[in-house]
Enzyme design. Structure first.
Site, PDB file in Angstrom:
ATOM      1  N   LYS A   1      -7.006  -9.019  14.760  1.00 58.20           N
ATOM      2  CA  LYS A   1      -5.935  -9.916  14.171  1.00 58.20           C
ATOM      3  C   LYS A   1      -4.589  -9.448  14.068  1.00 58.20           C
ATOM      4  CE  LYS A   1      -4.216 -13.618  12.041  1.00 58.20           C
ATOM      5  NZ  LYS A   1      -2.750 -12.976  12.012  1.00 58.20           N
TER       6      LYS A   1
ATOM      7  N   GLU B   1      -6.499  -0.439   3.185  1.00 57.86           N
ATOM      8  CA  GLU B   1      -5.319   0.475   3.280  1.00 57.86           C
ATOM      9  C   GLU B   1      -4.302  -0.271   2.819  1.00 57.86           C
ATOM     10  OE1 GLU B   1      -2.156   1.720   3.484  1.00 57.86           O
ATOM     11  OE2 GLU B   1      -2.021   1.891   6.013  1.00 57.86           O
TER      12      GLU B   1
ATOM     13  N   CYS C   1       4.141   1.988   3.646  1.00 57.10           N
ATOM     14  CA  CYS C   1       3.234   1.915   2.630  1.00 57.10           C
ATOM     15  C   CYS C   1       3.514   3.465   2.029  1.00 57.10           C
ATOM     16  CB  CYS C   1       1.715   1.694   2.780  1.00 57.10           C
ATOM     17  SG  CYS C   1       1.599   0.021   3.682  1.00 57.10           S
TER      18      CYS C   1
ATOM     19  N   GLU D   1       6.630  -1.922  -5.008  1.00 54.52           N
ATOM     20  CA  GLU D   1       6.891  -1.298  -3.795  1.00 54.52           C
ATOM     21  C   GLU D   1       8.096  -2.310  -3.266  1.00 54.52           C
ATOM     22  OE1 GLU D   1       3.503  -2.420  -1.074  1.00 54.52           O
ATOM     23  OE2 GLU D   1       3.906  -0.531  -0.182  1.00 54.52           O
TER      24      GLU D   1
END
Ligand code: SIN
Length: 486
Positions: A184, A259, A293, A390
């Site tokens: 996906k 993750e 990330c 972040e």
């Protein structure tokens, strides 16, 4: 898409999903549009797959598993290598598609195609090294062995920031282990996955082994988590979504690899090679316009070298070329969408309101597209949003520290634990600090540590499981213990 003269993989007038070796539209007959973040123009429309397509894909993968899992590791490796070769053959086109749909600078996108292909090479080799074990028994008439078998049908839910590499980092080990599955892709980058599916087809990989279903995220992921055929799911994305997936996986105890987000500290000690440290900070922070990330998200510089390091970094940042991602000379493309720009704006204005100084950049660019200037902030303090969340954008916030103990404590003071960086020329400090940082990946005098042959993954709320390296295939295998009584 001027970059590539001829597109041979996808027909942009009629994009389709890939299920059981067939190119299908959505049963709902609905579509979603994809916009180029460099220009704001519509690229194409994509069938909005949902529960029906996800279910069909899972069933096709289950059917295909019967024969794919029975192939020898050598045969599966050959398929992976063929797919890898096709990626190289179509490198320019894959890079152009990626660059157009999610805004990665073209030369970086080309690098990502190579990075993605390297997972296929690595796992083609690892397929041949799925060793079992023989255990000495405690009685003479028994023989104890452990064999490894594929877990079955898997699902890969992949992010938009590395549309190809995060897919092959999951599919490479899965296919090598003998699993089949469903991908996906993120709604911002479905074309890369669908172009990859064309290569799966060209490589002659049997129908149903790989299926790509883009579309309604919630519906597709509900089917993935509720359908008992799916045994393992690998997800790359935000910590927030990761937590909901843990709940969804509980009723069937599905294996899950996560993750998730990061908030990487980047530490520059006074004994560091400052030129090298600034080069590393540039690479880590501004790769993919700061949308990784593992990006340096908070830069800690020893007070004694703050000025020198900052000047070198600012000079480098000034020379970065911002532009349409498809232009080969562009180094910083757009952010993926307007929400991405808004988040960066929030982080910068919050920092400035609390006393940060803009040393370079500091604002969004232009009306069209989703551009934000490469930015360096000085005088950054702990109470600012940017030091706690972040950013996912091209902003380098610099703060200072006085002692090793202090900076280790600050660096570890986060819910995240994906990547951390340190620059020093003192070998004892290098070992000591690397061992003290609570992060899954450490860049020691290295701004770009990610590579196919090493394990990648987080600690704490950055997730669990490892991708890459020999570790990356473990979760796609069950260990079965066989006790033989003679
Ligand atoms: C990521 O940021 O999610 C991946 C980065 C990498 O593989 O280097």
């Amino acid at each position: 898409m001027e970059k590539v003269k001829e597109f041979t993989l996808l027909d942009f007038e009629d994009v389709r999903l890939f299920v059981n070796g067939e190119w299908v539209t959505a049963a709902s007959n609905s579509y979603f549009t994809l916009t180029n973040p460099s220009t704001g123009e519509v690229v194409t429309k994509i069938p909005r797959g949902g529960k029906v397509e996800a279910k069909d894909a899972i069933e096709a993968a289950s059917q295909a598993f019967q024969s794919w899992s029975k192939l020898s590791a050598y045969e599966r490796a050959e398929y992976l290598l063929k797919l890898r070769d096709l990626m190289f053959e179509h490198e320019e086109e894959l890079a152009a598609i990626m660059s157009t749909e999610m805004g990665k600078a073209f030369t970086e996108a080309r690098g990502e195609v190579k990075y993605a292909a390297s997972f296929l090479t690595w796992y083609a080799e690892e397929a041949r090294r799925i060793y079992g074990e023989t255990i000495p028994a405690s009685v003479p008439n028994k023989r104890l062995t452990v064999i490894k078998q594929p877990v079955g049908v898997i699902a890969a839910i992949t992010p938009w920031n590395f549309p190809l590499a995060m897919m092959t980092r999951k599919l490479g080990p899965a296919l090598a282990a003998g699993c089949t599955g469903v991908v996906k892709p993120a709604s911002q980058s479905p074309l890369s996955a669908l172009a990859f599916a064309k290569l799966v087809e060209k490589a002659g990989i049997p129908n149903g082994v790989v299926n790509i279903v883009a579309g309604a995220t919630r519906e597709i992921s509900d089917e993935i988590f509720e359908n008992p055929i799916v045994k393992k799911i690998s997800f790359t994305g935000s910590t927030e979504v990761g937590k909901t997936l843990v709940e969804k996986s509980a009723p069937q105890l599905k294996k899950l690899a996560l993750e998730l987000g990061g908030h990487a500290p980047f530490i520059v000690f006074e004994d560091a090679d400052l030129e090298k440290a600034a080069e590393g900070a540039l690479a880590s922070k501004f790769r993919n316009a700061g949308q990784t990330c593992v990006c340096a998200n908070r830069i800690y510089v020893h007070e004694n070298v703050r000025e020198e390091f900052t000047n070198i970094l600012v000079d480098k940042v000034k020379s970065l070329k911002v532009g349409n991602s498809i232009d080969e000379t562009t180094q910083i493309g757009p952010l993926v969408n307007k929400e991405g720009v808004k988040k960066v704006e929030e982080h910068v204005s919050d920092a400035v309101a609390k006393g940060a100084v803009v040393l370079h950049g500091g604002k969004a660019l232009g009306e069209e597209g989703c551009f934000y200037e490469p930015t360096v902030l000085g005088n950054v303090t702990k109470d600012m949003l940017i030091m706690n969340e972040e950013t996912f954008g091209p902003v380098a916030p610099i703060t200072t520290f006085h002692s090793e103990e202090e900076v280790i404590k600050e660096a570890n003071d986060t819910i995240y634990g994906l990547a951390a960086y340190l620059y020093t020329s003192n070998i004892s400090r290098a070992v000591r600090v690397s061992e003290s940082l609570n992060f899954g990946v450490i860049g020691l005098n290295d701004g770009l540590p990610g590579t196919a042959q090493a394990p990648f993954g987080g600690m704490n709320q950055s997730g669990y499981g490892r991708e890459g390296g020999h570790q990356g295939i473990r979760d796609y295998l069950e260990e079965k213990f066989i006790s033989l009584s003679l």
